[in-house]
Design a protein around this motif. Structure first.
Motif, PDB file in Angstrom:
ATOM      1  N   HIS A   1       1.720  15.655  -0.711  1.00 53.81           N
ATOM      2  CA  HIS A   1       3.031  15.318   0.230  1.00 53.81           C
ATOM      3  C   HIS A   1       3.681  15.051   1.364  1.00 53.81           C
ATOM      4  N   HIS A   2       2.184  14.838   1.980  1.00 56.94           N
ATOM      5  CA  HIS A   2       2.243  14.475   3.521  1.00 56.94           C
ATOM      6  C   HIS A   2       2.411  12.809   3.147  1.00 56.94           C
ATOM      7  N   ALA A   3       3.681  12.703   3.634  1.00 56.93           N
ATOM      8  CA  ALA A   3       4.581  11.255   3.993  1.00 56.93           C
ATOM      9  C   ALA A   3       4.252   9.590   5.164  1.00 56.93           C
ATOM     10  N   VAL A   4       3.564   9.831   5.277  1.00 54.42           N
ATOM     11  CA  VAL A   4       4.407   8.348   6.382  1.00 54.42           C
ATOM     12  C   VAL A   4       5.493   7.069   5.985  1.00 54.42           C
ATOM     13  N   GLN A   5       6.578   7.665   7.267  1.00 52.44           N
ATOM     14  CA  GLN A   5       7.738   7.276   6.455  1.00 52.44           C
ATOM     15  C   GLN A   5       8.278   5.950   6.864  1.00 52.44           C
ATOM     16  N   SER A   6       8.456   5.298   7.643  1.00 56.37           N
ATOM     17  CA  SER A   6       9.145   3.584   7.829  1.00 56.37           C
ATOM     18  C   SER A   6       8.809   3.241   9.264  1.00 56.37           C
ATOM     19  N   ARG A   7       8.940   2.470   9.842  1.00 47.43           N
ATOM     20  CA  ARG A   7       8.889   2.292  11.068  1.00 47.43           C
ATOM     21  C   ARG A   7      10.600   2.707  11.626  1.00 47.43           C
ATOM     22  N   PHE A   8      10.485   3.235  12.717  1.00 49.25           N
ATOM     23  CA  PHE A   8      12.231   3.059  12.889  1.00 49.25           C
ATOM     24  C   PHE A   8      13.004   2.345  14.180  1.00 49.25           C
ATOM     25  N   GLU A   9      11.874   1.538  15.338  1.00 53.13           N
ATOM     26  CA  GLU A   9      12.189   0.871  15.445  1.00 53.13           C
ATOM     27  C   GLU A   9      13.108  -0.681  14.363  1.00 53.13           C
ATOM     28  N   GLY A  10      14.555  -1.475  14.758  1.00 56.57           N
ATOM     29  CA  GLY A  10      15.087  -2.230  13.944  1.00 56.57           C
ATOM     30  C   GLY A  10      15.529  -1.419  12.498  1.00 56.57           C
ATOM     31  N   SER A  11      15.106  -0.557  12.193  1.00 60.76           N
ATOM     32  CA  SER A  11      15.631   0.311  10.800  1.00 60.76           C
ATOM     33  C   SER A  11      17.089   0.055  10.310  1.00 60.76           C
TER      34      SER A  11
END
Length: 260
Positions: A191-201
């Motif tokens: 269930h570990h997930a890498v989230q999308s980039r924050f800068e520019g989101s």
DNA sequence: ATCCGGGCGT
DNA sequence: ACGCCCGGAT
């Protein structure tokens, strides 16, 4: 593990109380937010809103402003909504019943179990990142992609039913300590997930809008992107999402945090 | 630039 | 089952 815990377990303010409201506040704050960032907010929050009744009476804007810095501000709205339900349906007392806890907004399996163990001393089985880390390290040393449905029976088998509160504090401290020595074992959870980039989101823009409106009051819709210092289109999209979910609302040409 | 951290809507 | 929700530290 208990000996380690007695000697150098983490001393945290939410471990010094059994007040279910205080425990609930701490667990909502600790969802997706590390201890170091919760510490300065927790005491301040409880001094201001020491019980569900005061939280339910607070305005949305002041709640969001007080939450600022913790991230994922929908949790602040969930906490306020939960306080209202506790007032109207549970006589102002945080329920002990698992289903009643789960029915509160922002409370899932982990948080319900944590409140029951830490506030009421009940022997629930629940998982969060530190517990996953400890169990993966001990019982699944060579496995990748381990599912919670495999971890839960192990967690149940090792649980100290005589003292669920101390057991879980010790287990979580052990898991947290492991992460400082080696690659985070909980990354081997399915269930570990890498989230999308924050800068520019979009969520960066959402955060900026909520921060500005809750701290400074209503703004002209047309001027928000300048105040955020972000592109017009990204701010417009973030604003539309915030309006659609009801976090902010229009008042003529002004935008403001929801009032009711 | 990458890491970390539960709940919920779809 | 999968993608979205924030922000500070490193």
């Amino acid at each position: 593990m208990y000996a380690e815990y007695q000697e150098r377990g983490r001393v945290l303010p939410w471990r010094e109380t059994r007040d279910p409201w205080a425990i609930l506040v701490s667990e909502l704050m600790l969802q997706q937010t590390q201890v170091a960032r919760v510490l300065p907010k927790y005491g301040e929050w409880l001094r201001r809103w020491p019980d569900p009744s005061s939280m339910a009476a607070a305005s949305v804007a002041e709640v969001l402003a007080a939450w600022s810095g913790l991230g994922y501000n929908r949790r602040a709205l969930a906490l306020k909504a939960a306080a209202s339900i506790i007032e109207t349906e549970h006589g102002g007392t945080v329920p002990e019943d698992a289903a009643a806890l789960r029915a509160l907004p922002g409370v899932g399996g982990y948080t319900a179990g944590a409140v029951r163990a830490f506030a009421f001393g009940l022997p629930d089985v629940f998982l969060e990142t530190n517990i996953r880390a400890a169990l993966l390290h001990w019982f699944f040393p060579d496995r990748e992609g381990v599912r919670d449905r495999e971890l839960l029976p192990v967690a149940a088998a090792v649980l100290d039913r005589a003292d669920p509160r101390a057991w879980h504090y010790a287990l979580m401290d052990y898991g947290a300590a492991l992460k400082k020595l080696a690659p985070n074992p909980s990354r081997r959870s399915a269930h570990h997930a890498v989230q999308s980039r924050f800068e520019g989101s979009l969520r960066q823009a959402r955060g900026a809008i909520v921060r500005i409106l809750s701290a400074e009051g209503p703004h002209e819709a047309e001027s928000i992107h300048e105040r955020c210092g972000m592109e017009r289109e990204r701010v417009a999209n973030a604003l539309a999402a915030l309006v659609a979910e009801g976090t902010v609302e229009y008042a003529g040409s002004l935008v403001r945090v929801r009032e009711t």
